[in-house]
Design a protein around this motif. Sequence first.
Motif, short mmCIF file in Angstrom:
data_model
loop_
_atom_site.label_atom_id
_atom_site.label_comp_id
_atom_site.label_asym_id
_atom_site.label_seq_id
_atom_site.Cartn_x
_atom_site.Cartn_y
_atom_site.Cartn_z
N GLY A 1 -3.44 -10.59 13.27
CA GLY A 1 -2.13 -10.07 13.97
C GLY A 1 -1.82 -8.91 13.34
N TYR A 2 -2.22 -8.43 12.31
CA TYR A 2 -1.73 -7.17 11.72
C TYR A 2 -1.78 -5.94 12.68
N ASN A 3 -0.76 -5.07 12.67
CA ASN A 3 -0.58 -3.93 13.54
C ASN A 3 -1.68 -2.84 13.26
N SER A 4 -2.24 -2.29 14.17
CA SER A 4 -3.44 -1.38 13.82
C SER A 4 -2.65 -0.03 13.27
N GLU A 5 -1.80 0.25 13.61
CA GLU A 5 -1.13 1.68 12.97
C GLU A 5 -0.77 1.36 11.94
N VAL A 6 -0.02 0.29 11.44
CA VAL A 6 0.32 -0.05 10.04
C VAL A 6 -0.87 -0.11 9.17
N LEU A 7 -2.00 -0.74 9.67
CA LEU A 7 -3.27 -0.74 8.94
C LEU A 7 -3.76 0.45 8.50
N ASP A 8 -3.80 1.36 9.70
CA ASP A 8 -4.36 2.82 9.47
C ASP A 8 -3.67 3.47 8.59
N ALA A 9 -2.19 3.28 8.41
CA ALA A 9 -1.39 4.04 7.42
C ALA A 9 -1.61 3.46 5.90
N TRP A 10 -1.69 2.09 5.99
CA TRP A 10 -1.95 1.63 4.63
C TRP A 10 -3.57 1.87 4.15
N ILE A 11 -4.34 1.98 4.88
CA ILE A 11 -6.04 2.31 4.50
C ILE A 11 -5.87 3.71 4.07
N GLY A 12 -4.96 4.68 4.79
CA GLY A 12 -4.90 6.17 4.42
C GLY A 12 -4.15 6.33 3.21
N MET A 13 -3.05 5.52 2.66
CA MET A 13 -2.47 5.49 1.59
C MET A 13 -3.35 4.95 0.38
N ALA A 14 -4.07 3.90 0.63
CA ALA A 14 -5.07 3.26 -0.24
C ALA A 14 -6.04 4.27 -0.43
N VAL A 15 -6.70 4.85 0.33
CA VAL A 15 -7.69 5.57 0.04
C VAL A 15 -7.38 6.96 -0.85
N LYS A 16 -6.16 7.38 -0.61
CA LYS A 16 -5.63 8.41 -1.44
C LYS A 16 -5.28 7.90 -2.83
N GLU A 17 -4.98 6.77 -3.07
CA GLU A 17 -4.78 6.15 -4.30
C GLU A 17 -5.98 5.95 -5.16
N VAL A 18 -7.00 5.43 -4.33
CA VAL A 18 -8.20 5.29 -5.00
C VAL A 18 -8.93 6.78 -5.50
N THR A 19 -8.97 7.61 -4.66
CA THR A 19 -9.30 8.85 -4.75
C THR A 19 -8.84 9.74 -5.87
N GLN A 20 -7.47 9.72 -5.97
CA GLN A 20 -6.63 10.11 -6.97
C GLN A 20 -6.49 9.54 -8.25
N MET A 21 -7.09 8.39 -8.13
CA MET A 21 -6.73 7.30 -9.40
C MET A 21 -5.51 7.20 -10.00
#
Length: 344
Positions: free
Chosen positions: A299-319
């Motif tokens: 039931g998670y919203n697709s747009e919310v998930l895409d935003a979270w995934i984008g932020m998380a990938v940035k966090e992991v990339t930038q450590m």
Amino acid sequence: MQQTTEPYPFMRSSSPTGSIVSFRSENAENIVREFGGRLVSSINETYMLPLDSEEYERLGYQHRALTLTLDSLYAVPDLVRAAMTPGQRHTPAAVDIGAGSGQWAIEFAREFPHATVVGIDLVPPAPNQMIPPNCRFEVDDVNLPLYHYEKAFNVCHMRSIDHGITDYEGLIHSVAQILRTNGVLLMVSGDNQLFSENRTPMPTNVQEGQPGWCATQALFIAAQRTAHARGAASEARYKWQEWLLASPYYTSAGVEDIYIPIGPWMNGLDNRCIYIAQLMQMTAKRILSAFKPMLLANGYNSEVLDAWIGMAVKEVTQMNPRLFARWRFAWAVRNSTPWTERAP
């Protein structure tokens, strides 16, 4: 790596004694379906992580990171090598439950060419290397009984299968049926709880925008809670030692936790540890999008998930933040107690 120790030929149609759940290659399209832009299982509704080439690539990075961390395919070399000694009454054999891309089973088969190795998963693997003649793969759901493998194996390896198992304590009981006396059970799982650079748990109950909120941690915990809601034993690793010690079928039980940095942010790492941290970073970035199908199904919203995934990938990339992944390794040796059905 920082660590702590607690007290502690796609596809063969039959198993060693005739599999009751086995698929031929022409039926492979019936065991996966498309959901959320990825391929997921059609035969296990609990397991919602992808079963596709992108996921196998991620599993390859993860496999390499863990084997380099251990400097081995397994955490207890003495126990495993003793169990796999040639010249026994039966040809030594090992099973990899949740074989994924097949790398662990293939490499184990190469290490023990005198042995038979069987990899089991919900879909056939797509290995990027030759399968040794002493290795094969079968499609099976280990939530079903395993009596067709009774006393067939000297080693049973299970890594990162929590999201597809409904009763992990029951599976440990079932594995006792398929292990021979002095056989070794190996269990491995990464924690959805992430840890800060000081190895303190990252906050998991803060809302987006509040101090301490981390998109990477939010996605990992959302995945764990979603898997649990779907009936998966997604927190089983916390009780492995308790279950092994309580079981009448196992001895020499042990547990070890190893903390691996997600990215080479630590000072003083040698080249080997830098490479391991980079592999874990690549693993983390890829699993973030792998969580999407299960979260959409919950039931998670697709747009919310895409935003979270984008932020998380940035966090992991930038450590930023600096994170550790905690991996738990557990093991036990099968004793000679005759196996019986589990009480209801």
